[in-house]
Design a protein around this motif. Structure first.
Motif, PDB file in Angstrom:
ATOM      1  N   UNK A   1    -146.788 -85.774  70.439  1.00  0.00           N
ATOM      2  CA  UNK A   1    -148.091 -85.566  71.070  1.00  0.00           C
ATOM      3  C   UNK A   1    -148.424 -84.076  71.160  1.00  0.00           C
ATOM      4  N   UNK A   2    -147.404 -83.222  71.194  1.00  0.00           N
ATOM      5  CA  UNK A   2    -147.638 -81.781  71.265  1.00  0.00           C
ATOM      6  C   UNK A   2    -148.046 -81.169  69.947  1.00  0.00           C
ATOM      7  N   UNK A   3    -147.557 -81.738  68.826  1.00  0.00           N
ATOM      8  CA  UNK A   3    -147.874 -81.184  67.516  1.00  0.00           C
ATOM      9  C   UNK A   3    -146.907 -81.690  66.464  1.00  0.00           C
ATOM     10  N   UNK A   4    -147.117 -81.329  65.197  1.00  0.00           N
ATOM     11  CA  UNK A   4    -146.347 -81.864  64.074  1.00  0.00           C
ATOM     12  C   UNK A   4    -144.845 -81.603  64.202  1.00  0.00           C
ATOM     13  N   UNK A   5    -144.066 -82.557  63.675  1.00  0.00           N
ATOM     14  CA  UNK A   5    -142.610 -82.483  63.776  1.00  0.00           C
ATOM     15  C   UNK A   5    -142.005 -82.283  62.386  1.00  0.00           C
ATOM     16  N   UNK A   6    -140.936 -81.525  62.306  1.00  0.00           N
ATOM     17  CA  UNK A   6    -140.166 -81.425  61.066  1.00  0.00           C
ATOM     18  C   UNK A   6    -138.948 -82.328  61.233  1.00  0.00           C
TER      19      UNK A   6
END
Length: 701
Positions: A528-533
């Motif tokens: 929800x905070x931002x894109x994940x690697x």
């Protein structure tokens, strides 16, 4: 009769005059759809607080606001001087993202406060969106307050009930933890849930985002936005039923935030939805960040990459040449010139622009038993068996690039002053993306055995901002591992492509691994905070034993679920993480090659946190759609309709599905590929194996 009329007339005139002279101070704010309400109050002691409603349900009760500063207490004796309301209804275009156009529609309330005894001024700015509530503190420039230090942020989230929460243990340095679900009152309960026994992991404290299911028709998530010069916020279980409190990550001397007026905190965010999918579709976190800081973004690209990475984690090769983590090694060094060229050839053959190479530089041999060190790396000198100029030139001839890896081991004292030189070197070599890792204690001194900062404190928040800004000067993109959490800043700095900040795929290679449920929790919490690697795309699930363990390691998903991760584990720069040999000749690899990385739109078709999740995304610039659906350890049969497809058009659906005998534990690599013609009026049933998934390409005919 005449007397009575006269009296009424006089009273009316008095009321009219009073209404014109008295200033009405607004203290309530509603979202544009009127469903979400933020209400502000100052009680008889001057304590400031707020409540939040969704429709008729007050799910956050009276919750304190304020601060303890080093020289002042800002917890009471306030008076409300005035307030101001305004609204915004606009749209903005993403450089890349889950959708091309984002609506930014909110109502805003600014409250101007003064503390009576000190004359200190404090503003609170609140915004109400249809998808949530947010508020922040603003310290105006003022004679009575210049430089100041925050010793405690008093912000509370006092829930009306002991609702079900999805959370993981917080410390001040690491987000790579398992997620649990429990009543709010049991958040951080180390007697019931496993907590790593290290010096900093705190009981009764959770990371954000923490997501809470209020009831069957209301789910919310607590997080923050625009974290750029402040300490990261954790949530402290106050052991008072269901009340959570902001707990900021400190500097080592106990200061939380060092500031100078004018100054503003990050936004405290409460995303609100009537179903779990609405949290994923929410754009509120990004909307609360400043607009794109760059005039030219033509150099920012989304794409998939491969690399020398998974082989290091599964123990096939080593990061170092001679010794690794203080022990001699007998396996080959992974990042050698020959192996790099092999990966470059594979990338060129299959259309991957970048090859990540970890362990290419000097320093890995000097690391001790843990990932710590001081002055070990210089990040520009190749190992003896790796010629970086030769590799980059070979890649250029093949139409491919090297993705640089910098393992800083959190040696910021050395890395930050070197960034300008290092990033220029990358640019000169034709490199476009740097993956930067931050394992170990920040600025750890191997002689004194001490460290200087926490990963999630203000010092490191400032560093991450400097890093992405410096990278932009050389038109470089950044992927972070062991990072500060995402809080929507990819809107402002769109060269910040992805961050890890979770138990990623590598945990399957050398630990008990990620449970099948893990993948259906992350989209509703961390992502929800931002894109994940997350590094998806593993095809060989059984990894065998390692030297130090009698227990064989394995990936706890089916192969089809790994394909679905390219849609559910959102990233604009995902990795095809497995070994090239495991892709060659496997028809499922075609989906990884075909799936796009940039989207016009995204829609959640169904979702239940911890159970299942289905999302569809439209490829930017086309009418093609892609679907990813995943389950926990249970088999699922999910009915969907295809109304998201363009009306009147025919599509070929290429379905990568779990085979009937697929099972994450017993038969994870069994899959089938089915092709069929569909339209927007059709319906489908997705059959997911235990721990399984399904990935579908809908391509226009």
């Amino acid at each position: 009769m005449f007397k009575t009329l006269t009296t009424i007339t006089i009273l009316a005139l008095l009321i009219s005059c009073t209404s014109k002279t008295e200033k009405v101070i607004e203290t309530e704010l509603r979202s544009p759809d009127s469903k979400n309400t933020f209400s502000f109050d100052v009680d008889s002691t001057g304590m400031i607080s707020y409540t939040v409603h969704h429709n008729d349900l007050q799910f956050i009760e009276t919750s304190r606001l304020g601060f303890e500063l080093k020289k002042h207490s800002l917890k009471n004796n306030f008076e409300l001087l005035s307030s101001k309301k305004q609204s915004n209804n606009s749209q903005w275009k993403t450089v890349w993202g889950q959708r091309e156009t984002i609506k930014d529609h909110y109502n805003e309330l600014t409250l101007h406060l003064r503390q009576k005894e000190t004359n200190l001024l404090l503003d609170i700015v609140a915004r109400a969106y249809d998808d949530g509530i947010a508020f922040r503190y603003v310290f105006p420039q003022q004679e009575s307050l210049d430089e100041f230090i925050i010793m405690d942020e008093l912000t509370e989230f006092d829930f009306a009930g002991d609702y079900k929460a999805w959370w993981n243990f917080a410390d001040y340095d690491n987000y790579e933890k398992e997620y649990y679900n429990s009543p709010i009152s049991r958040i951080g309960d180390s007697t019931k849930f496993y907590r790593r026994p290290n010096k900093e992991e705190r009981p009764n404290m959770a990371n954000t985002p923490t997501t809470i299911e209020v009831n069957d028709n209301l789910v919310i998530s607590i997080h923050e936005a625009d974290l750029t010069d402040y300490a990261g916020m954790n949530l402290l279980n106050t052991l008072n039923d269901s009340k959570l409190k902001a707990q900021l990550t400190p500097w080592l001397n106990g200061d939380l935030v060092r500031a100078k007026t004018p100054f503003q905190s990050p936004w405290r965010t409460i995303q609100i939805s009537e179903n779990a999918g609405g949290l994923v579709e929410s754009d509120m976190i990004m909307n609360l960040n400043p607009p794109n800081a760059y005039e030219d973004t033509s150099w920012i690209q989304t794409y998939k990459y491969i690399g020398i990475w998974w082989e290091l984690h599964i123990g096939k090769t080593a990061w170092a040449e001679k010794t690794q983590f203080g022990k001699p090694i007998t396996k080959p060094h992974g990042a050698n010139t020959k192996n790099a060229k092999y990966h470059i050839d594979f990338a060129a053959k299959h259309g991957f622009p970048d090859v990540l190479i970890e362990g290419w530089d000097k320093g890995w041999d000097d690391m001790e038993g843990s990932w710590t060190g001081y002055g070990i790396f210089d990040w520009k000198t190749s190992t003896d068996d790796f010629d970086i100029k030769e590799v980059c030139q070979y890649a250029k001839e093949k139409g491919v690039r090297m993705m640089m890896y910098h393992e800083t081991i959190s040696d910021i004292d050395h890395y930050e002053p070197a960034m300008d030189e290092l990033y220029k070197m990358c640019s000169d070599l034709g490199i476009k993306t740097i993956k930067v890792g931050y394992t170990g204690d920040v600025n750890y001194d191997t002689v004194k055995k001490t460290y200087k900062q926490h990963h999630h404190g203000q010092y490191m928040v400032r560093h991450y901002k400097k890093m992405v800004q410096k990278a932009a000067e050389y038109k470089l993109m950044i992927v972070n591992h062991e990072p500060i959490k995402y809080t929507g800043e990819q809107r402002t700095y769109p060269n910040l492509m992805a961050r890890e900040g979770a138990r990623g795929q590598e945990y399957n290679a050398w630990s008990k691994g990620n449970q099948p449920e893990h993948g259906v929790v992350l989209p509703f919490t961390r992502i929800l905070g931002g894109p994940i690697d997350f590094t998806p795309g593993i095809f060989k699930m059984f990894l065998g034993k390692r030297d130090w363990s009698e227990v064989p390691f394995r990936v706890k998903t089916t192969l089809s679920k790994q394909l679905a991760y390219y849609l559910t584990m959102y990233s604009p720069m995902p990795m095809a993480a497995d070994l090239p040999v495991n892709y060659e000749g496997n028809p499922a690899f075609q989906f990884i090659k075909d799936v796009p990385t940039d989207w016009s739109d995204s829609k959640v078709l169904n979702a239940k946190i911890g159970d299942y999740y289905t999302i569809v995304r439209q490829e930017k610039g086309t009418d093609n759609w892609y679907l990813g659906s995943i389950s926990d350890e249970n088999a699922r049969s999910l009915d969907i309709d295809l109304s998201f497809l363009s009306k009147g058009k025919k599509y070929q659906a290429t379905i990568y599905a779990d085979a009937k005998d697929a099972h994450w534990l017993e038969n994870p690599e069994s899959f089938e590929i089915i092709k069929k013609e569909v339209t927007s009026i059709d319906k489908m049933t997705l059959e997911l194996a235990p721990g399984g998934g399904q990935a579908i390409e809908f391509k226009t005919l």
